[in-house]
Design an enzyme around this catalytic site. Structure first.
Site, PDB file in Angstrom:
ATOM      1  N   LYS A 112       2.533 -24.592  35.533  1.00 42.78           N
ATOM      2  CA  LYS A 112       2.129 -25.635  34.674  1.00 42.78           C
ATOM      3  C   LYS A 112       0.892 -26.531  35.757  1.00 42.78           C
ATOM      4  CE  LYS A 112       3.248 -29.605  31.873  1.00 42.78           C
ATOM      5  NZ  LYS A 112       1.961 -30.512  32.431  1.00 42.78           N
TER       6      LYS A 112
ATOM      7  N   CYS B  61      -2.418 -41.502  77.730  1.00 38.90           N
ATOM      8  CA  CYS B  61      -2.790 -41.313  79.148  1.00 38.90           C
ATOM      9  C   CYS B  61      -3.712 -42.597  80.011  1.00 38.90           C
ATOM     10  CB  CYS B  61      -3.420 -40.033  79.731  1.00 38.90           C
ATOM     11  SG  CYS B  61      -5.135 -39.962  78.948  1.00 38.90           S
TER      12      CYS B  61
ATOM     13  N   ASP C 262     -23.867 -13.470  48.606  1.00 39.23           N
ATOM     14  CA  ASP C 262     -24.633 -14.530  47.786  1.00 39.23           C
ATOM     15  C   ASP C 262     -26.286 -14.320  47.690  1.00 39.23           C
ATOM     16  OD1 ASP C 262     -22.081 -15.476  47.494  1.00 39.23           O
ATOM     17  OD2 ASP C 262     -22.284 -17.317  48.834  1.00 39.23           O
TER      18      ASP C 262
ATOM     19  N   LYS D 293       7.926 -20.083  27.930  1.00 41.83           N
ATOM     20  CA  LYS D 293       7.726 -19.737  26.681  1.00 41.83           C
ATOM     21  C   LYS D 293       8.657 -18.527  26.276  1.00 41.83           C
ATOM     22  CE  LYS D 293       3.251 -21.582  27.352  1.00 41.83           C
ATOM     23  NZ  LYS D 293       1.726 -21.348  27.672  1.00 41.83           N
TER      24      LYS D 293
ATOM     25  N   GLU E 138      -6.343 -24.368  31.030  1.00 35.74           N
ATOM     26  CA  GLU E 138      -6.484 -25.771  31.648  1.00 35.74           C
ATOM     27  C   GLU E 138      -7.576 -25.566  32.539  1.00 35.74           C
ATOM     28  OE1 GLU E 138      -3.699 -27.508  30.819  1.00 35.74           O
ATOM     29  OE2 GLU E 138      -3.625 -29.176  32.316  1.00 35.74           O
TER      30      GLU E 138
HETATM   31  O1  D41 Z   1      -0.415 -25.012  32.599  1.00 41.39           O
HETATM   32  C1  D41 Z   1      -0.339 -25.709  31.881  1.00 41.39           C
HETATM   33  N1  D41 Z   1      -0.864 -26.963  31.986  1.00 41.39           N
HETATM   34  C2  D41 Z   1       0.165 -25.462  30.609  1.00 41.39           C
HETATM   35  C3  D41 Z   1       0.070 -26.347  29.376  1.00 41.39           C
HETATM   36  C4  D41 Z   1       0.608 -24.315  30.275  1.00 41.39           C
HETATM   37  N2  D41 Z   1       0.701 -23.259  31.342  1.00 41.39           N
HETATM   38  N3  D41 Z   1       1.027 -23.871  29.110  1.00 41.39           N
HETATM   39  C5  D41 Z   1       1.044 -24.647  28.089  1.00 41.39           C
HETATM   40  N4  D41 Z   1       1.385 -24.404  26.645  1.00 41.39           N
HETATM   41  C6  D41 Z   1       1.456 -25.048  25.538  1.00 41.39           C
HETATM   42  C7  D41 Z   1       1.843 -24.537  24.274  1.00 41.39           C
HETATM   43  C8  D41 Z   1       3.143 -23.856  24.361  1.00 41.39           C
HETATM   44  C9  D41 Z   1       2.141 -25.886  23.388  1.00 41.39           C
HETATM   45  C10 D41 Z   1       0.616 -23.816  23.893  1.00 41.39           C
HETATM   46  C11 D41 Z   1       0.328 -26.198  28.100  1.00 41.39           C
HETATM   47  C12 D41 Z   1       0.247 -26.635  26.947  1.00 41.39           C
HETATM   48  N5  D41 Z   1       0.875 -26.486  25.759  1.00 41.39           N
HETATM   49  C13 D41 Z   1      -0.185 -28.179  26.994  1.00 41.39           C
HETATM   50  N6  D41 Z   1      -0.998 -28.788  27.609  1.00 41.39           N
HETATM   51  C14 D41 Z   1      -1.385 -29.796  27.640  1.00 41.39           C
HETATM   52  C15 D41 Z   1      -0.588 -30.362  26.281  1.00 41.39           C
HETATM   53  C16 D41 Z   1      -0.011 -29.048  25.970  1.00 41.39           C
END
Ligand code: D41
Length: 671
Positions: free
Chosen positions: A119, A416, A37, A295, A177
């Site tokens: 997610k 104890c 650092d 997806k 995110e």
């Molecule tokens: O990690 C997540 N929260 C996440 C959110 C993710 N891994 N993929 C996401 N993919 C989408 C689409 C498929 C609609 C592009 C999302 C979100 N949407 C999402 N997060 C909040 C609203 C939608």
């Protein structure tokens, strides 16, 4: 300045921007720091000095802009060029099977490939890069338009201000995110608590609260992070990804942070395995997730499936059980830890949190109970996340019954009956029972038998558990009274191993005063202090009767250590155990140091496997010759002794230019 770095100031400035960006990327995106650092700080300061002399050179992408700027009155509204869709949720296996069937039918295909990813439980944002520069960042808002949080987003060091690599698109909107690592969240809350500031209930709230700050200088102090997972607008001329997988791989090349927990899945059964595997790992991940997302991998197929209202038909979030739940506090007990720490614990009406039934939650310490104002009878929010013990996050004050009772710290140890003490500047209260307290007994015995203490081979955790639970051993002194039959009757213990253990116990009597002092497990007395004490006092009784003033004359012993030794020796139970041990025939040698001029006062770090001795043996040899042995490599290290399979310490030594030698060379130095 390194040899081939430019000397011209403008070139130097450009070089520093690139170099600092490279270091930030390695640190925050690759989790692989390249320099200490302090080196980073030095380069950063140099950048600031140049900018002070040439403010006209500062651009919005300068890394100096990460500290935040003037506070806003409100956020501007931003219309998303491509709307930010929402995700459909599923909890059940059947919903997944239906999702896969819909995708296959919609595409007239037998099989569909899905990209599986985590997610993250944070805030969705969109980052707009134009010609590789971050020009705008916006929250999701209602999906059609969000808030302009550019100044705040620029403070997040995981987010590049400039993209790297060859194929930089004219326009690219990265969706992802913003979140906070659990460790950063905990540290931030601890600091807030210490300052009496507001704490956040969970990392998601902390991330949201930090991003909504109108003053980006405040956001800059919050440890936010980011993962990219989606695509908004893209200028199609530069590059058009064919699949989601390809998109994410290209993001990595552009310098964007992408989570490595991702996989292409080819069937419902692979989808379910992914869900289960991630679910099993969920508690040990360094951040919160609330599910996984699937997806359709091919963008052409995604386009064909389209969306219904605002959610795509090609994606599905598969959720895990929530990590927070409400329940009531039935009582508040205290628990004694293995080091004597007294922890208040809320007994709860059983509740499911994250798929596990929780009946207890830690309240950490007395001050925490006061600060959160948790009372018996309260309705509380309980959180179970990561590898941590369930904890009470907050009290729902609206639901407090009129007869809710406050918690009072007991004066005596529930195990104890010794006094509970709390030092003025410590948060933790402790049982003063030491070796006598049942709760601390197992820990004390395991430490006593430790390789670097009395070195009793075969006396591991499993055996100690049985010895203590069956009341065969209460203190270390009892070990020397154990008979063969008692041992041979233990579970998983044959006659042969009982015999070996008896011999190991007997042999341990022949030891050193330093090992013996260390073995007692006095708080703050580690191996090195034990050695210093042994050299100074020469006998156990001299140490037992040492005064505060005299202890303070011992090398490296300060008031905290001295205080701990005095308080240990004042406890009658502890003195009794020591006397019994001495009476059982301990031979406590005081080792004379044989100082070797070549190594005396030098600092060594040992790493890897050595050909003729263990690292512990090497450590003893070096210390006896007057050298210091440290655990990590720094500029102060004189030698790194490396054996086979040496890891990061060797790399670090090479980076810092610390001499690396092997065991043979070390022995040569010791001659
Ligand atoms: O990690 C997540 N929260 C996440 C959110 C993710 N891994 N993929 C996401 N993919 C989408 C689409 C498929 C609609 C592009 C999302 C979100 N949407 C999402 N997060 C909040 C609203 C939608």
């Amino acid at each position: 300045m390194s040899l081939n770095s430019p000397t011209n100031l403008a070139e130097r400035y450009v070089f520093l921007q690139a170099e600092l960006a490279r270091l930030e990327h390695a640190y925050y995106v690759l989790d692989n720091p390249l320099l200490p650092d302090i080196e980073y700080d030095r380069l950063y300061r140099e950048l600031l000095e140049i900018e002070a002399a040439h403010p006209e050179w500062i651009t919005p992408e300068s890394l100096s802009q990460r500290v935040g700027g003037v506070a806003l009155k409100e956020f501007d509204s931003v219309t998303h060029e491509v709307p930010m869709l929402s995700l459909n949720n599923a909890f059940e296996e059947s919903e997944l099977v239906a999702f896969d069937r819909r995708c296959r039918e919609g595409l007239h295909a037998d099989h569909v490939a899905y990209a599986g990813e985590l997610k993250f439980d944070g805030l969705a944002i969109s980052l707009r890069y134009e010609n590789g520069s971050l020009v705008r960042a916006a929250t999701r808002g209602d999906g059609a338009s969000g808030e302009d949080v550019t100044a705040n987003i620029k403070t997040i060091r995981a987010i590049p201000l400039k993209l790297t690599g060859k194929n930089i698109p004219k326009v690219l909107e990265v969706r992802g995110e913003v979140f906070m690592y659990l460790q950063d969240f905990q540290k931030m809350n601890q600091q807030a608590a210490a300052l009496g500031d507001k704490e956040f209930a969970n990392p998601r709230n902390a991330a949201a609260g930090s991003l909504r700050q109108l003053d980006s200088k405040i956001t800059a102090k919050r440890p936010l992070s980011f993962f990219a997972y989606g695509l908004g607008a893209l200028d199609p001329q530069s590059w058009l990804p064919q699949t989601h997988e390809e998109l994410l791989n290209t993001y990595v090349e552009l310098g964007l942070p992408v989570c490595s927990e991702r996989r292409v899945l080819h069937s419902v059964s692979e989808i379910l395995t992914f869900y289960q595997e991630i679910g099993a790992k969920r508690d040990s991940l360094p951040y919160d997730i609330d599910g996984v997302v699937y997806k359709v991998n091919s963008f052409a197929e995604q386009a064909k499936l389209g969306f219904v209202s605002r959610a795509p038909r090609f994606a599905l979030a598969h959720k895990y059980p929530a990590q927070e739940a409400l329940t009531t506090v039935l009582g508040i007990d205290v628990q004694v830890g293995r080091t004597g720490a007294i922890t208040p614990v809320a007994r709860l009406s059983p509740v499911e949190v994250g798929g596990v039934t929780v009946t207890n939650a830690t309240l950490h310490n007395e001050d925490e109970v006061k600060r959160k104002d948790v009372r018996i009878g309260d309705t509380v929010s309980v959180r179970r996340a990561g590898d941590v013990i369930p904890e009470v996050v907050s009290v729902i004050k609206d639901r407090r019954p009129i007869d809710a009772k406050e918690f009072v710290m007991p004066l005596r140890c529930p195990v104890c009956d010794s006094h509970i003490e709390r030092l003025a500047d410590e948060a933790v209260a402790r049982c003063s029972g030491g070796l006598f307290c049942g709760a601390q007994r197992k820990q004390a015995l395991i430490h006593f038998a430790h390789r670097r203490a009395l070195d009793i081979e075969g006396l591991g955790e499993k055996i100690v558990d049985q010895l203590v639970d069956q009341n065969l051993v209460r203190t270390p002194a009892d070990l020397y009274r154990l008979g063969f039959t008692a041992l041979a009757n233990l579970e998983r213990m044959g006659e042969k191993s009982a015999d070996n253990l008896i011999q190991a116990i007997n042999a341990s009597r022949n030891t050193t005063l330093a090992r013996f002092i260390f073995a007692l497990g006095i708080r703050h007395v580690g191996e090195t202090t034990a050695k210093d004490l042994a050299n100074h006092y020469r006998t156990m009784h001299a140490l037992m009767d040492a005064s505060m003033d005299d202890l303070l004359t011992v090398k490296d012993v300060g008031p905290v250590v001295a205080d701990s030794i005095i308080s240990f020796m004042q406890e009658a139970h502890n003195r009794e155990v020591i006397e019994q041990l001495l009476a059982s025939g301990m031979l406590l040698a005081v080792e004379e140091k044989i100082i070797s001029a070549a190594v005396a006062g030098k600092t060594f770090v040992l790493t890897g496997t050595f050909p003729t001795m263990t690292r512990d043996e090497a450590k003893d040899l070096l210390e006896k010759a007057g050298a210091k042995v440290a655990g990590s490599v720094s500029k102060k290290t004189d030698y790194v002794v490396a054996g086979t399979d040496a890891g990061s310490k060797l790399t670090k030594a090479e980076e810092l230019g610390v001499p690396v030698i092997d065991e043979a060379a070390m022995l040569e130095l010791l001659k």
